[in-house]
Structures are given as C-alpha cells and as structure tokens.
Design an enzyme around this catalytic site. Structure first.
Site, PDB file in Angstrom:
ATOM      1  N   HIS A   1      -2.269   7.937   6.842  1.00  0.00           N
ATOM      2  CA  HIS A   1      -1.240   8.752   6.177  1.00  0.00           C
ATOM      3  C   HIS A   1      -1.850  10.027   5.603  1.00  0.00           C
ATOM      4  O   HIS A   1      -1.271  11.113   5.711  1.00  0.00           O
ATOM      5  CB  HIS A   1      -0.591   7.980   5.023  1.00  0.00           C
ATOM      6  CG  HIS A   1       0.505   7.046   5.436  1.00  0.00           C
ATOM      7  ND1 HIS A   1       1.614   7.463   6.127  1.00  0.00           N
ATOM      8  CD2 HIS A   1       0.664   5.711   5.246  1.00  0.00           C
ATOM      9  CE1 HIS A   1       2.423   6.417   6.341  1.00  0.00           C
ATOM     10  NE2 HIS A   1       1.861   5.342   5.822  1.00  0.00           N
TER      11      HIS A   1
ATOM     12  N   GLN B   1       2.992   9.907   1.316  1.00  0.00           N
ATOM     13  CA  GLN B   1       4.321   9.304   1.465  1.00  0.00           C
ATOM     14  C   GLN B   1       5.275   9.685   0.347  1.00  0.00           C
ATOM     15  O   GLN B   1       6.485   9.537   0.499  1.00  0.00           O
ATOM     16  CB  GLN B   1       4.195   7.774   1.521  1.00  0.00           C
ATOM     17  CG  GLN B   1       3.510   7.270   2.780  1.00  0.00           C
ATOM     18  CD  GLN B   1       3.317   5.768   2.737  1.00  0.00           C
ATOM     19  OE1 GLN B   1       2.350   5.282   2.187  1.00  0.00           O
ATOM     20  NE2 GLN B   1       4.246   5.021   3.304  1.00  0.00           N
TER      21      GLN B   1
ATOM     22  N   HIS C   1      -4.599   2.021   7.481  1.00  0.00           N
ATOM     23  CA  HIS C   1      -3.218   2.515   7.607  1.00  0.00           C
ATOM     24  C   HIS C   1      -2.961   3.643   6.600  1.00  0.00           C
ATOM     25  O   HIS C   1      -2.416   4.695   6.951  1.00  0.00           O
ATOM     26  CB  HIS C   1      -2.263   1.329   7.388  1.00  0.00           C
ATOM     27  CG  HIS C   1      -0.807   1.660   7.422  1.00  0.00           C
ATOM     28  ND1 HIS C   1       0.053   1.151   8.372  1.00  0.00           N
ATOM     29  CD2 HIS C   1      -0.036   2.438   6.608  1.00  0.00           C
ATOM     30  CE1 HIS C   1       1.276   1.617   8.137  1.00  0.00           C
ATOM     31  NE2 HIS C   1       1.251   2.400   7.068  1.00  0.00           N
ATOM     32  N   GLU C   2      -3.379   3.425   5.346  1.00  0.00           N
ATOM     33  CA  GLU C   2      -3.130   4.449   4.316  1.00  0.00           C
ATOM     34  C   GLU C   2      -3.971   5.700   4.542  1.00  0.00           C
ATOM     35  O   GLU C   2      -3.516   6.819   4.287  1.00  0.00           O
ATOM     36  CB  GLU C   2      -3.405   3.895   2.910  1.00  0.00           C
ATOM     37  CG  GLU C   2      -2.598   2.680   2.494  1.00  0.00           C
ATOM     38  CD  GLU C   2      -1.099   2.829   2.701  1.00  0.00           C
ATOM     39  OE1 GLU C   2      -0.598   3.962   2.774  1.00  0.00           O
ATOM     40  OE2 GLU C   2      -0.427   1.798   2.804  1.00  0.00           O
TER      41      GLU C   2
ATOM     42  N   GLY D   1       0.838  -1.199   0.000  1.00  0.00           N
ATOM     43  CA  GLY D   1       0.000   0.000   0.000  1.00  0.00           C
ATOM     44  C   GLY D   1       0.868   1.242   0.000  1.00  0.00           C
ATOM     45  O   GLY D   1       2.017   1.209   0.463  1.00  0.00           O
TER      46      GLY D   1
ATOM     47  N   CYS E   1       5.719  -0.226   7.621  1.00  0.00           N
ATOM     48  CA  CYS E   1       5.374   0.954   6.815  1.00  0.00           C
ATOM     49  C   CYS E   1       6.580   1.342   5.981  1.00  0.00           C
ATOM     50  O   CYS E   1       7.702   1.380   6.487  1.00  0.00           O
ATOM     51  CB  CYS E   1       4.976   2.100   7.746  1.00  0.00           C
ATOM     52  SG  CYS E   1       4.598   3.630   6.878  1.00  0.00           S
ATOM     53  N   LEU E   2       6.347   1.646   4.707  1.00  0.00           N
ATOM     54  CA  LEU E   2       7.452   2.056   3.843  1.00  0.00           C
ATOM     55  C   LEU E   2       8.116   3.335   4.348  1.00  0.00           C
ATOM     56  O   LEU E   2       9.270   3.592   4.032  1.00  0.00           O
ATOM     57  CB  LEU E   2       6.955   2.261   2.401  1.00  0.00           C
ATOM     58  CG  LEU E   2       6.477   0.994   1.679  1.00  0.00           C
ATOM     59  CD1 LEU E   2       5.855   1.352   0.339  1.00  0.00           C
ATOM     60  CD2 LEU E   2       7.622   0.011   1.504  1.00  0.00           C
TER      61      LEU E   2
HETATM   62 ZN    ZN Z   1       2.612   3.396   5.861  1.00  0.00          ZN
END
Ligand code: ZN
Length: 185
Positions: free
Chosen positions: A137, A51, A133-134, A46, A91-92
C-alpha cells in the site's frame, strides 16, 4: 481519537507512493491512534496510512485474537525474505474480495517506532503476510495487482457498481461476510 475514511479501489489516490516520516511529533501520534481506531472498527488486522489518504510511510497492524498486540511500523524496510506462502487475503480498500496471493513466508523488517527509535523484527505467518500487504500500500500497490487483468477488471466493475449503489442509497451498506475479519488487511 477519530475514525478515518478508508479509500476504496479503484480510487487513484491509492496509487500514491508514501513519503518517509521525518518528525515523530504529536500529529504522527494522533495519526497512529486514529489509524488503530479505524482498523479495529472496520474490522481489519492491518492498515496503511495510504488507505486513509495520508501519504506517509506508516502502517499499523494487530493480528492477535484479542486485539491486544498493536504493532506500528514507521519507514519500514524489508531486510530479507525467505520461503513462499500462499494465503487468502482481503483488503479494507477492496471490500468483500478474497484472493489467494503468494508472499514470502518469513521476512526481517527494520522500521522505526512511534518515538523514532529503530528496531528490527522477524515476522512469519499472518504477520509476514500482513506486513508485506501493507508495505505494498505504501508503494501504491494493491493485492489485486497480483491477479490477471481480466480478474482485476471484474473486481473494479463490481466495486464501482457497489460504490454507486451506496451513493444513491446511503445506509444500505453491504454486510461484511463473517469470514472477512481474520484476513482483511
Ligand atoms: Zn489492504
């Protein structure tokens, strides 16, 4: 298409609240393509526009095994949530950190597709976790915000140290643990 740079905690730009997407033009289509390429290459399941330092309410995800089921949510809004599920998330934007986070087990979401059409979808399991989660963000929130201040501070110090090492020794990137890919959102 192009791979975009992913911001990493504690970069303050990750705290920006996304503005709604108003026009579904060529720029948005290009952003979606670039975000999907960036997500698959990372690899992650995702990615929110926040991000990649684009502060528009847009996220992409693909939780399928063979990476064949890209989902795009523009201007997403959760209509209902149900149940509780605790699962390990990564998480990235917070590399190599995995923590157990509590989320709603099932959600119903309304969003727009890349053409601007409105749809509603019921999500559960990893899809529900990923979407929540997204969407965090897009609101400037990170999964580490659910942890204790002490734990979050430890993570911040660890990542700042690694970011400094990478700046001073480019190319010495840390290998992502094998278990990472399945849960990095
Ligand atoms: Zn994330």
């Amino acid at each position: 298409m192009a791979r975009l740079t992913i911001l990493e905690f504690p970069d303050p730009r990750l705290r920006t609240r996304a503005e709604p997407v108003r026009s579904f033009d060529a720029a948005v289509q290009r952003l979606i393509a670039d975000m999907l390429e960036t997500m698959y290459a990372a690899p992650g399941i995702g990615l929110a526009a926040t991000q990649v330092n684009v502060h528009r309410a847009l996220l992409v995800m693909d939780t399928s095994q063979d990476k064949s089921q890209a989902q795009v949510f523009i201007n997403p809004e959760i209509l209902s949530r149900d149940g509780v599920e605790v699962s390990e998330e990564g998480c990235l934007s917070v590399p190599s950190v995995f923590e157990e986070i509590e989320r709603a087990a099932r959600v119903r979401v309304r969003a727009q597709n890349p053409d601007g059409g409105v749809f509603e979808r019921d999500l559960e399991g990893i899809d529900a976790v990923c979407l929540q989660h997204e969407m965090d963000h897009l609101a400037g929130k990170l999964f580490v915000d659910y942890l204790s201040n002490l734990r979050r501070e430890r993570i911040r110090r660890k990542l700042e140290k690694e970011q400094k090492e990478r700046r001073e020794h480019p190319g010495s990137g840390l290998a992502t643990p094998a278990r990472a890919a399945a849960r990095v959102i």
